[in-house]
Write an enzyme that holds these catalytic residues in place. Structure first.
Site, PDB file in Angstrom:
ATOM      1  N   PHE A 520       0.795  -1.218   0.000  1.00  0.00           N
ATOM      2  CA  PHE A 520       0.000   0.000   0.000  1.00  0.00           C
ATOM      3  C   PHE A 520       0.827   1.267   0.000  1.00  0.00           C
ATOM      4  O   PHE A 520       0.336   2.329   0.324  1.00  0.00           O
ATOM      5  CB  PHE A 520      -0.926   0.019   1.204  1.00  0.00           C
ATOM      6  CG  PHE A 520      -1.885  -1.110   1.181  1.00  0.00           C
ATOM      7  CD1 PHE A 520      -2.911  -1.131   0.263  1.00  0.00           C
ATOM      8  CD2 PHE A 520      -1.743  -2.168   2.058  1.00  0.00           C
ATOM      9  CE1 PHE A 520      -3.792  -2.178   0.220  1.00  0.00           C
ATOM     10  CE2 PHE A 520      -2.623  -3.218   2.020  1.00  0.00           C
ATOM     11  CZ  PHE A 520      -3.647  -3.240   1.106  1.00  0.00           C
ATOM     12  N   ASP A 634      -1.454 -12.154   1.620  1.00  0.00           N
ATOM     13  CA  ASP A 634      -0.462 -11.720   0.630  1.00  0.00           C
ATOM     14  C   ASP A 634       0.928 -12.191   1.044  1.00  0.00           C
ATOM     15  O   ASP A 634       1.876 -11.420   1.083  1.00  0.00           O
ATOM     16  CB  ASP A 634      -0.510 -10.199   0.453  1.00  0.00           C
ATOM     17  CG  ASP A 634       0.209  -9.755  -0.823  1.00  0.00           C
ATOM     18  OD1 ASP A 634       0.484 -10.614  -1.691  1.00  0.00           O
ATOM     19  OD2 ASP A 634       0.501  -8.554  -0.960  1.00  0.00           O
TER      20      ASP A 634
END
Ligand SMILES: *[C@@H]1O[C@H](CO)[C@@H](O)[C@H](O)[C@H]1NC(C)=O
Ligand SMILES: *[C@@H]1O[C@H](CO)[C@@H](O)[C@H](O)[C@H]1NC(C)=O
Ligand SMILES: *[C@@H]1O[C@H](CO)[C@@H](O)[C@H](O)[C@H]1NC(C)=O
Ligand SMILES: *[C@@H]1O[C@H](CO)[C@@H](O)[C@H](O)[C@H]1NC(C)=O
Ligand SMILES: *[C@@H]1O[C@H](CO)[C@@H](O)[C@H](O)[C@H]1NC(C)=O
Ligand SMILES: *[C@@H]1O[C@H](CO)[C@@H](O)[C@H](O)[C@H]1NC(C)=O
Ligand SMILES: *[C@@H]1O[C@H](CO)[C@@H](O)[C@H](O)[C@H]1NC(C)=O
Ligand SMILES: *[C@@H]1O[C@H](CO)[C@@H](O)[C@H](O)[C@H]1NC(C)=O
Length: 827
Positions: A520, A634
């Site tokens: 992110f 992830d």
């Protein structure tokens, strides 16, 4: 006469392999006969350090040749004068010097002369009448300690023959030992490993329940039960695999297969091995679960420990008793379901009807007060109903698989249990897990309050109320006492930092301090004024994900503490900026080492194995041991950071999703993850579970061993990815070829084990994949490994789903191979 045959025998050239002992022929000590394809041989041997001579059958072809059958196990010959003859229709073992008959098949009367004995390629020694197909006698009917394919264990009601296997007395002595594995028909048929006459271990085998953890027969054994016979047979007829089931002299039942690559026997399954395995470990009316780390035993619903003192001392043998006072002819009408069990001992059970459905089964049990539990089964495709009358013993609660069964409990108990949904053991765990943190938090608040009052009266420096600091996201308090490094306030386990502090520490997020891109946003290195090094994750302003994931990550990581997880020091929310401040790890991430030839050589096998087990433990903590059930979603080498000692720490929990209590699988409209590491069910349907992380772990594991990226191409077949390549070589039994050529020395055992675990984790069906706790056990060698099925995603770009609309990519400047993708699935 005897000498004549002896001379006759001498005339045969010895080098010819003979598999038959004809009438009046014989084999003396030092000679053997060998089956046609040279798979088994029959001859004299001395076990271990013993000097006694025995006649036995053993493997002939392979280098390590355990004896699978012994003729005279309890009657050894003490010199080399033994002769195995075919006389008067029987096979007779004769000690020449002592003029003694040691052993005989005792099937033919003295007048028969035309029999011959033959050793077959199955390992069976047979005695047949000439011109007849029928066996007069076969060694398969009288097994020693070993069962091999084709052999039947159990009862033939027509002949009355009960075949079972019994251990040797010791490594040196094949005499009849204490342990036997045999059929018991009391109640419903089941196979039991006995120690003398006491039950030692029970294989969950009937009614059929294919659970590899409780039986060795998950796939290859067949159980036959009809009017004439009840037996178990190893029906695996894969000619390539050599396997045997043995009762060891030290009391374990072991299933072994011959591994040609390594040239040794490998244990595929063994019992009793784990805490819950010994028969009746938890006493009556209780269940044993390995998932419950502290105390494996729990009472079944409606029951309580018969001695709570003993129970709390972990003395389980007293078991549990009903909570209700017995009232004759009045018993509860309701039942509580217990899921995933190895059904209790069947010797107090009865199969009521093979055509009963679930509700009829319940009714049948309800109507008889002595029925304590029932289970509805499908036997050979039809219905079935099994009911227990008496003490429920040896019930195991498995993590998955197994059967459901229903325990009679009074109405309040069952209502209570219905409300609390799933497996009772898990719930007990959850309660403890909830209560303890609450108590801890309360006492922390009390302590903090006392401290605050003291400070206030002493110095009077704090002007604002302490309470406000407890809110993570409240605007921090300017007038708060600042400590030297500039954090503005201090949550019990989370610091709030000033933006100015972080700007100073990272030199205004200078490019020189940039460590990389995370899911992110960017990650920067920094140094606080007290010299402490930090890693700052700066959430990209343009990312679709925003405050939501940020909050998620902060609250989650703040609660998680494990040596294989990156520690979050604090955060900062100020002027559009959202920052996470982590401990700084000097050695960067795993991908930095793994996918760079010059760096990779720094990782020897010790390092790599340490990283594999560390990552596994970290994930296990996220999945099972932390207060929350967290799926990372992830996992990939760039999210595995390495500390100065190359110990791995998992980072990036921004995608983690809190699972509340029983939620095992969730569907998400947003797919977040990285191709190459995503499980098939997640990439295709957005379904995620802890098993999706297990899949990603499998990929990482293979990458660590092979030093290659999953998405690179492999050799001849360019369509295969690393998973496909490993799978190909695994099937060709040359899987060691995949091992990174930069690994100069490694432990072959560990590498093979890891590769097999990797393949198990990559299986298509989520239920086939092991749980992380199983993975950790398998890595340490405490758990036998199953044979992996074909893995998912063996071709490159299997997932062409990223061409569909709605895909967006975060973290902009990534190399195309390592994109973290976010995809919105239309539903
Ligand atoms: C045989 O004897 C040797 C020496 O006494 C001992 O070390 C070894 O363990 C023994 N082997 C067996 C199978 O008993
Ligand atoms: C062998 O056993 C026989 C009897 O079974 C006995 O008479 C003989 O002494 C034994 N020989 C040796 C060397 O132990
Ligand atoms: C061997 O024993 C049998 C009886 O078991 C006897 O008839 C025979 O004479 C014995 N032979 C010798 C050489 O002692
Ligand atoms: C089977 O189990 C029952 C009950 O424990 C026992 O009484 C019986 O002796 C066993 N039978 C065999 C053949 O071991
Ligand atoms: C088998 O039973 C014997 C005698 O009760 C006992 O000493 C031994 O420890 C048992 N074996 C195992 C493996 O538990
Ligand atoms: C081998 O397996 C197949 C399928 O399970 C079966 O039909 C066949 O009879 C088996 N052959 C032997 C020799 O057991
Ligand atoms: C508790 O355990 C002890 C020792 O094992 C045993 O003697 C006692 O009977 C047990 N108490 C109860 C109530 O079962
Ligand atoms: C209950 O079941 C037991 C065991 O099968 C049987 O002996 C008894 O007769 C049954 N009682 C009734 C009332 O059916």
């Amino acid at each position: 006469m005897f000498l004549n045959t002896f001379l006759l025998f001498l005339l045969f050239p010895f080098c010819i392999s003979i598999d038959t002992i004809g009438p009046n022929q014989y084999v003396n000590d030092g000679k053997t006969i060998v089956s046609k394809e040279m798979k088994f041989e029959l001859g004299f041997f001395s076990p271990g350090n013993s000097s006694y001579r025995y006649v036995g059958i053993r493997y002939a072809k392979i280098p390590e040749k355990p004896v699978i059958w012994v003729a005279n196990r309890d009657n050894p010959i003490n010199d080399s004068s033994g002769v195995l003859t075919n006389r008067y229709g029987n096979l007779v073992l004769y000690a020449y010097k002592e003029n003694l008959t040691i052993w005989s098949t005792k099937v033919s009367d003295q007048t028969t002369t035309s029999t011959s004995a033959q050793i077959l390629d199955t390992g069976n020694l047979i005695l047949v009448q000439s011109n007849s197909e029928d066996f007069l006698w076969q060694s398969f009917d009288y097994p020693t300690d070993t069962m091999i394919p084709g052999m039947k264990l159990g009862l033939n009601r027509e002949t009355g023959l009960d075949s079972f296997i019994t251990s040797w007395r010791s490594e040196d002595d094949p005499g009849t030992g204490d342990y036997s594995y045999r059929l018991n028909l009391t109640g419903s048929p089941q196979f039991i490993l006995y120690n003398g006459s006491t039950r030692h271990f029970r294989t969950a085998m009937w009614p059929w329940s294919p659970s590899p953890s409780t039986t060795p027969y998950a796939y290859d054994y067949t159980f036959v039960n009809n009017q004439d016979v009840t037996y178990l047979i190893d029906s695996s007829n894969k000619s390539s695999e050599i396997s045997r089931l043995v009762v060891n002299y030290y009391g374990t039942l072991q299933h072994l297969t011959w591994n040609d690559v390594e040239g040794q026997w490998k244990e595929k399954w063994a019992a009793p091995k784990f805490r819950c395995d010994p028969y009746g470990h938890c006493g009556a009316f209780s269940g044993c679960s390995l998932d419950n780390v502290q105390s494996e035993c729990s009472c079944l619903p409606g029951y309580q420990p018969s001695s709570s003192e003993n129970w709390s001392e972990k003395i389980w043998s007293d078991g549990c008793v009903s909570k209700q006072v017995e009232v004759p002819n009045k018993c509860g009408k309701s039942f509580v379901r217990v899921e995933h069990v190895k059904l209790p001992d069947a010797s107090i059970s009865a199969l009521l009807d093979t055509n009963m459905g679930e509700s009829e089964c319940k009714k049948a049990c309800q109507n008889n007060c002595s029925c304590v539990a029932y289970s509805s089964l499908e036997i050979d495709g039809g219905g079935g109903c099994m009911a227990w009358y008496g003490e429920l013993v040896d019930t195991l609660i498995l993590a998955e698989q197994g059967r459901d069964f229903y325990v009679r409990a009074d109405a309040t108990e069952s209502a209570e249990n219905d409300r609390k949904s799933r497996g009772f053991l898990r719930r007990r765990g959850m309660l403890a897990v909830l209560i303890i943190p609450v108590l801890l938090a309360l006492s922390l608040i009390m302590l903090a309050y006392c401290w605050f009052i003291k400070r206030k009266t002493e110095a009077g420096r704090l002007r604002r109320t302490w309470g406000r600091q407890y809110s993570h996201f409240s605007t921090y308090n300017e007038s708060m006492v600042e400590n030297k490094v500039g954090q503005t306030s201090r949550h019990p386990d989370l610091q709030l930092f000033h933006l100015s502090t972080i700007i100073a520490a990272t030199n205004d997020f200078s490019l020189a301090n940039k460590l990389g891109e995370g899911g992110f946003g960017s990650v920067y290195k920094g140094q606080l004024s007290n010299q402490q090094k930090i890693a700052v994750k700066r959430l990209s302003k343009s990312s679709i994900q925003g405050v939501e994931e940020f909050k998620n990550e902060v609250t989650l990581i703040a609660k998680l503490q494990h040596r294989n997880l990156v520690k979050l020091l604090g955060c900062c929310i100020e002027e559009e900026e959202k920052l996470l401040i982590y401990e700084y790890l000097p050695n960067k991430s795993l991908d930095f080492f793994l996918f760079d030839q010059s760096q990779r050589s720094a990782l020897d096998w010790r390092n790599r194995f340490g990283i594999i087990t560390g990552v596994a433990r970290g994930i296990l903590y996220l999945h099972e041991d932390s207060r929350l059930r967290i799926v990372h979603r992830d996992l990939k080498p760039s999210n595995v950071l390495l500390d100065a000692d190359m110990k791995p720490k998992i980072s990036d929990f921004g995608l983690a999703r809190i699972f509340d209590g029983d939620q095992l699988q969730d569907e998400t409209k947003k797919i977040v993850g990285t191709y190459g590491y995503m499980s098939p069910e997640y990439a295709a349907y957005g379904k995620f579970s802890t098993k999706s992380d297990v899949f990603s772990f499998g990929v990482i594991l293979l990458e660590i061993i092979c030093g290659k990226k999953n998405n690179a191409s492999y050799q001849d077949d360019h369509s295969l990815n690393l998973i496909g390549h490993v799978w190909d070589l695994w099937r060709e039994q040359c899987v060691l070829d995949v091992v990174d050529f930069l690994l100069e020395s490694y432990n072959i055992d560990e590498v093979l084990r890891c590769l097999q675990i990797g393949l198990l984790c990559l299986q298509e069906d989520t239920t086939d994949r092991p749980t992380m706790s199983e993975v950790v056990l398998m890595l340490s060698g405490e758990r036998a490994l199953a044979s992996p099925q074909r893995p998912a995603f063996i071709f490159k770009n299997t997932c062409n789903c990223h061409n569909s609309s709605g895909l967006s990519i975060t973290g902009g400047s990534y190399s195309a191979n390592d994109l973290t993708v976010t995809k919105v699935v239309g539903r």
